[in-house]
Design an enzyme around this catalytic site. Structure first.
Site, mmCIF file in Angstrom:
data_model
loop_
_atom_site.group_PDB
_atom_site.id
_atom_site.type_symbol
_atom_site.label_atom_id
_atom_site.label_comp_id
_atom_site.label_asym_id
_atom_site.label_seq_id
_atom_site.Cartn_x
_atom_site.Cartn_y
_atom_site.Cartn_z
ATOM 1 N N HIS A 105 2.483 1.867 -3.317
ATOM 2 C CA HIS A 105 1.492 2.831 -2.804
ATOM 3 C C HIS A 105 0.471 3.204 -3.903
ATOM 4 O O HIS A 105 0.398 4.357 -4.341
ATOM 5 C CB HIS A 105 2.269 4.073 -2.343
ATOM 6 C CG HIS A 105 1.517 5.025 -1.472
ATOM 7 N ND1 HIS A 105 0.409 5.714 -1.894
ATOM 8 C CD2 HIS A 105 1.753 5.445 -0.197
ATOM 9 C CE1 HIS A 105 -0.009 6.509 -0.920
ATOM 10 N NE2 HIS A 105 0.771 6.358 0.113
ATOM 11 N N GLU A 156 -2.790 -0.295 -0.861
ATOM 12 C CA GLU A 156 -1.346 -0.458 -1.030
ATOM 13 C C GLU A 156 -0.881 -1.827 -0.532
ATOM 14 O O GLU A 156 -1.187 -2.201 0.607
ATOM 15 C CB GLU A 156 -0.627 0.644 -0.249
ATOM 16 C CG GLU A 156 -1.136 2.045 -0.561
ATOM 17 C CD GLU A 156 -0.746 3.065 0.498
ATOM 18 O OE1 GLU A 156 0.342 2.913 1.096
ATOM 19 O OE2 GLU A 156 -1.535 4.014 0.733
HETATM 20 O O1 TA6 Z 1 -0.097 5.335 2.751
HETATM 21 C C1 TA6 Z 1 -0.813 6.287 3.489
HETATM 22 C C2 TA6 Z 1 0.138 7.421 3.854
HETATM 23 O O2 TA6 Z 1 1.181 6.970 4.679
HETATM 24 C C3 TA6 Z 1 -0.663 8.533 4.508
HETATM 25 O O3 TA6 Z 1 -0.376 8.637 5.884
HETATM 26 C C4 TA6 Z 1 -0.252 9.783 3.713
HETATM 27 O O4 TA6 Z 1 0.905 10.367 4.274
HETATM 28 C C5 TA6 Z 1 0.012 9.161 2.346
HETATM 29 O O5 TA6 Z 1 0.738 7.980 2.661
HETATM 30 C C6 TA6 Z 1 0.664 10.056 1.343
HETATM 31 O O6 TA6 Z 1 2.010 10.212 1.641
HETATM 32 P P1 TA6 Z 1 2.847 11.189 0.648
HETATM 33 O O7 TA6 Z 1 4.219 11.255 1.229
HETATM 34 O O8 TA6 Z 1 2.843 10.556 -0.718
HETATM 35 O O9 TA6 Z 1 2.107 12.500 0.642
#
Ligand code: TA6
Length: 282
Positions: A154, A256
């Site tokens: 991520h 990601e």
């Molecule tokens: O990767 C995108 C995502 O799934 C968004 O929907 C948002 O939730 C982001 O990840 C951040 O997630 P987190 O749990 O790190 O706040």
């Protein structure tokens, strides 16, 4: 050279420095926190308000999402993006040359993880710090039953101003728009960010982030990570995140490497999957 320091209770950070790059990697979550190739600014974004508290996610760098992506399918009380990024990994090995350092982190199932995901596994993340940052993620089914997992690296990229970047390599691709009702759309040209953006692009080839503000492009190459997730919280979501500055959405974009939704990975007992992401400033 690799040195270790305690950033906070339960959070030890490896600081890597060699002829090609510098990096910081948290053993907690096996999370790259910064990656600075020689002559470049940090490629990774870290929120000024990120928590460094065992049990909480670190807001920036390259969080490891495993064994699910996003909210748990059945139990909303389970951790977002799985348990890997909030687990204490083992640093299994380190090796260095003049211009590259390689650290191998490992996570295996435990009583805690089995409460969340009833499978025996061995997860290895090899992080190689050089002129490029290479991350190889190996998942082995150590149990007696097949399992299916989703995962993502991520990655929070640092950009001068997100309004001025474009993400290339997505032209004509279908993507799942996750803002509001999940909708299948088609990308025309490069992707730009002008509002909350939360998309899963299906099977792009080589993707890069063009950032005129920092006078660089960042390449994101993948092997066996079929999907790319593109995320920026924009104004309202940024304000809603306590571990993220209200204005920080301007300085970052998440691109990601992922295997999610219909591209989740099924593993028979004893089998392994190997996935790789390489990022570099070009
Ligand atoms: O990767 C995108 C995502 O799934 C968004 O929907 C948002 O939730 C982001 O990840 C951040 O997630 P987190 O749990 O790190 O706040």
């Amino acid at each position: 050279m690799i040195t270790f320091s305690q950033r906070a209770p339960g959070i030890v950070v490896a600081s890597v420095s060699n002829a090609a790059a510098k990096a910081e990697i948290s053993l907690y979550g096996a999370q790259a926190l910064s990656y600075v190739p020689k002559g470049q600014k940090d490629l990774l974004f870290m929120s000024e308000k990120s928590l460094f508290s065992a049990g909480k996610a670190i807001r920036g760098g390259i969080p490891v999402c495993f064994p699910w992506f996003g909210p748990h399918a059945e139990n909303a009380s389970f951790p977002m993006h799985g348990f890997a990024r909030t687990s204490a990994w083992t640093l299994a090995s380190i090796s260095e040359t003049q211009d590259r350092a390689t650290l191998v982190f490992e996570l295996v199932d435990s009583e805690e993880t089995r409460k969340l995901w009833p499978h025996a596994f061995k997860l290895s993340l090899k992080i190689s710090v050089g002129a490029a940052l290479e991350m190889t993620m190996t998942v082995m089914n150590a149990g007696t039953r097949a399992f299916t997992f989703s995962d993502a690296l991520h990655t929070y990229f640092s950009v001068k101003n997100v309004k001025n970047i474009s993400v290339r390599g997505l032209d004509k691709l279908e993507y799942i728009d996750r803002v509001g009702a999940r909708t299948l759309r088609s990308q025309a040209g490069s992707a730009s960010i002008s509002g909350e953006t939360d998309r899963v692009y299906l099977k792009p080839k080589k993707v890069s982030i063009a950032d005129p503000g920092f006078k660089r492009s960042i390449g994101v190459e993948r092997k066996a990570f079929p999907d790319i997730v593109l995320w920026n919280p924009w104004i309202e979501r940024a304000k809603a995140m306590a571990d993220f500055g209200d204005e920080e959405y301007k300085e970052m974009v998440c691109v990601e490497a992922a295997s999610v939704f219909e591209n989740a990975i099924a593993l028979e007992p004893g089998k392994s999957s190997i996935q790789k992401m390489t990022i570099a400033a070009v």
